[in-house]
Design a protein around this motif. Structure first.
Motif, PDB file in Angstrom:
ATOM      1  N   ASN A 187       1.576  -5.014  -3.617  1.00  0.00           N
ATOM      2  CA  ASN A 187       1.900  -3.610  -3.393  1.00  0.00           C
ATOM      3  C   ASN A 187       0.689  -2.854  -2.866  1.00  0.00           C
ATOM      4  O   ASN A 187       0.760  -2.134  -1.866  1.00  0.00           O
ATOM      5  CB  ASN A 187       2.388  -2.953  -4.690  1.00  0.00           C
ATOM      6  N   SER A 188      -0.430  -2.993  -3.548  1.00  0.00           N
ATOM      7  CA  SER A 188      -1.645  -2.296  -3.112  1.00  0.00           C
ATOM      8  C   SER A 188      -2.057  -2.765  -1.721  1.00  0.00           C
ATOM      9  O   SER A 188      -2.443  -1.953  -0.862  1.00  0.00           O
ATOM     10  CB  SER A 188      -2.780  -2.543  -4.106  1.00  0.00           C
ATOM     11  N   PHE A 189      -1.971  -4.062  -1.480  1.00  0.00           N
ATOM     12  CA  PHE A 189      -2.355  -4.638  -0.189  1.00  0.00           C
ATOM     13  C   PHE A 189      -1.525  -4.047   0.946  1.00  0.00           C
ATOM     14  O   PHE A 189      -2.056  -3.552   1.944  1.00  0.00           O
ATOM     15  CB  PHE A 189      -2.166  -6.157  -0.274  1.00  0.00           C
ATOM     16  N   THR A 190      -0.197  -4.059   0.791  1.00  0.00           N
ATOM     17  CA  THR A 190       0.661  -3.584   1.874  1.00  0.00           C
ATOM     18  C   THR A 190       0.649  -2.056   1.978  1.00  0.00           C
ATOM     19  O   THR A 190       0.742  -1.515   3.087  1.00  0.00           O
ATOM     20  CB  THR A 190       2.111  -4.082   1.702  1.00  0.00           C
ATOM     21  N   GLU A 191       0.525  -1.357   0.853  1.00  0.00           N
ATOM     22  CA  GLU A 191       0.506   0.107   0.923  1.00  0.00           C
ATOM     23  C   GLU A 191      -0.745   0.615   1.638  1.00  0.00           C
ATOM     24  O   GLU A 191      -0.677   1.588   2.396  1.00  0.00           O
ATOM     25  CB  GLU A 191       0.622   0.700  -0.482  1.00  0.00           C
ATOM     26  N   CYS A 192      -1.890  -0.033   1.416  1.00  0.00           N
ATOM     27  CA  CYS A 192      -3.105   0.370   2.144  1.00  0.00           C
ATOM     28  C   CYS A 192      -2.908   0.170   3.650  1.00  0.00           C
ATOM     29  O   CYS A 192      -3.287   1.037   4.459  1.00  0.00           O
ATOM     30  CB  CYS A 192      -4.298  -0.439   1.663  1.00  0.00           C
ATOM     31  N   LEU A 193      -2.313  -0.941   4.044  1.00  0.00           N
ATOM     32  CA  LEU A 193      -2.067  -1.193   5.463  1.00  0.00           C
ATOM     33  C   LEU A 193      -1.031  -0.214   6.007  1.00  0.00           C
ATOM     34  O   LEU A 193      -1.174   0.309   7.124  1.00  0.00           O
ATOM     35  CB  LEU A 193      -1.601  -2.633   5.666  1.00  0.00           C
TER      36      LEU A 193
END
Length: 424
Positions: free
Chosen positions: A336-342
């Motif tokens: 979640n954190s990975f894709t939300e930052c992108l």
């Protein structure tokens, strides 16, 4: 189209759970009914978003608070192993996880047939790393959702899931696969006996799930996807470019110091928050900087006193409403954190500790969207230098902006809802 019922069965973790919420919100916007099959400890999470949720025991039944404590204690008991390499974690954390995952499939088989018969779904979406035979055998289309790294779908030319290997480091790929298969074999043998008992064919060593013959939804962004030897068939495999759910608006509170400084968000996830000593180190380093920081400390707020005036901690943040307002993010590599930052075009410093956090940390750096840092072996000066680079690296900013534009144009939840409706 007449209203249909789409059931979601995510893994009992906030990442998969909240991704499925995003898709379910889009499904209901199209006039269908979204329901959740849920570990008992997560039923209230889905109800909080307005969905019906049906409990499915994935372990010996116990009160929800005791279940939550079980996983908290499980993670906290492995904190010493967070210092180890992904290869060395196979012998402890990864082995223990797969033992629990296989047990969850056995327990689910007791409840799932009856729950499915009660709900009568028209499509079932399962986000997990293990097969639940009752879902495959229910007689309606089933969809596999891959909310973690796309290397859950194996290929000879890409890093093994959980390995943290670089894309081109094939020696690392081979060593990890061999070690994983050797350590996991007794667990895998036990799982195959279970599959046979449910009239399912056994899987080859290392495999615990299969691709759906109907549809597979990968939340992984195309901007960071791997170069495969065997391309995934777009008729069966669709990239969603993340699946960011809608949360309530968040107003950044005033800080006692550095109120005009760049804003950083720090989160190691709900379970990673138990690593309080690491979070205190990060807070102390930022306390000496010109930045401001919002820090997610989970259920450990009472362990933080004498905070620097440029740091605010809380037990939970509506992350999709926070990340668009910050300048950089420090996180654990959860998907979640990975894709939300992108999705929001924000540079990330990833300090992984387990599971696909290792893969995401390696990938964020080798694709130019952020930095991978060791979880413990760093100095304050090194952390602050990385934060400074997040704010000043022109090439990284341009790449993040392009990735964000592409992901937001795709609208992952809406795309997923359309693909599910097409199955009906």
């Amino acid at each position: 189209m007449a209203q249909k019922t789409i059931a979601f069965f995510p893994e009992a973790a906030y990442g998969p759970a909240l991704n499925s919420v995003g898709i379910a919100q889009a499904v209901e916007a199209r006039g269908h009914k979204a329901v959740f099959l849920s570990d008992p400890g997560f039923v209230d999470v889905y109800k909080g978003y307005g969905f019906d949720a049906y409990p499915v025991n994935l372990s010996e039944p116990m009160p929800p608070e005791k279940m939550a404590k079980f996983w908290e204690d499980f993670i906290n008991g492995h904190i010493p192993n967070f210092r180890k390499s992904p290869y060395d974690q196979v012998d402890n954390y990864v082995k223990d996880c797969w033992t629990a995952i296989v047990d969850s499939a056995k327990w689910a088989q007791k409840d799932l047939p009856g729950v499915l018969a009660q709900i009568k779904p028209d499509v079932i979406c399962v986000d997990n790393v293990v097969l639940f035979p009752a879902i495959k055998q229910f007689g309606v289309p089933w969809v596999r959702v891959i909310s973690c790294s796309e290397n859950e779908i194996e290929d000879e030319d890409i890093p093994p899931h959980l390995s943290g290997c670089g894309e081109g480091d094939h020696a690392c790929h081979r060593a990890y696969r061999e070690h994983f298969n050797d350590v996991i074999k007794p667990i895998h043998d036990d799982f195959n006996q279970f599959l046979t008992s449910t009239n399912e064919a056994p899987y080859p060593i290392g495999q615990f799930f299969e691709a759906s013959p109907y549809l597979n939804l990968l939340l992984y962004p195309e901007a960071v996807k791997f170069r495969r030897r065997h391309a995934l068939d777009p008729k069966r495999f669709q990239y969603l470019e993340g699946c960011v759910r809608k949360e309530a608006a968040y107003a950044v509170p005033p800080f006692a110091a550095n109120n005009d400084g760049p804003l950083v968000y720090v989160s190691f996830g709900s379970l990673g928050a138990g690593d309080t000593e690491l979070l205190k180190r990060v807070i102390a380093a930022i306390g000496k900087s010109p930045y401001r920081a919002l820090v997610n400390v989970g259920g450990y707020v009472d362990q933080y006193s004498d905070l620097p005036p440029n740091v605010i901690v809380d037990g939970w943040f509506p992350q999709p409403s926070v990340i668009p307002q910050v300048d950089a993010v420090i996180h654990h590599g959860g998907n979640n954190s990975f894709t939300e930052c992108l999705f929001f075009g924000k540079p990330a410093i990833i300090m992984p500790y387990v599971w696909d956090g290792h893969d995401n940390a390696t990938r964020v750096e080798e694709t130019g969207h952020g930095f991978k840092m060791p979880r413990y072996d760093w100095t304050d000066a090194e952390l602050l230098a990385r934060l400074d680079a997040c704010l000043t690296d022109a090439a990284m900013k341009a790449k993040l902006a392009a990735t964000s534009r592409h992901m937001q144009a795709q609208n992952g939840p809406e795309k997923a809802a359309g693909l599910l409706e097409a199955l009906l």
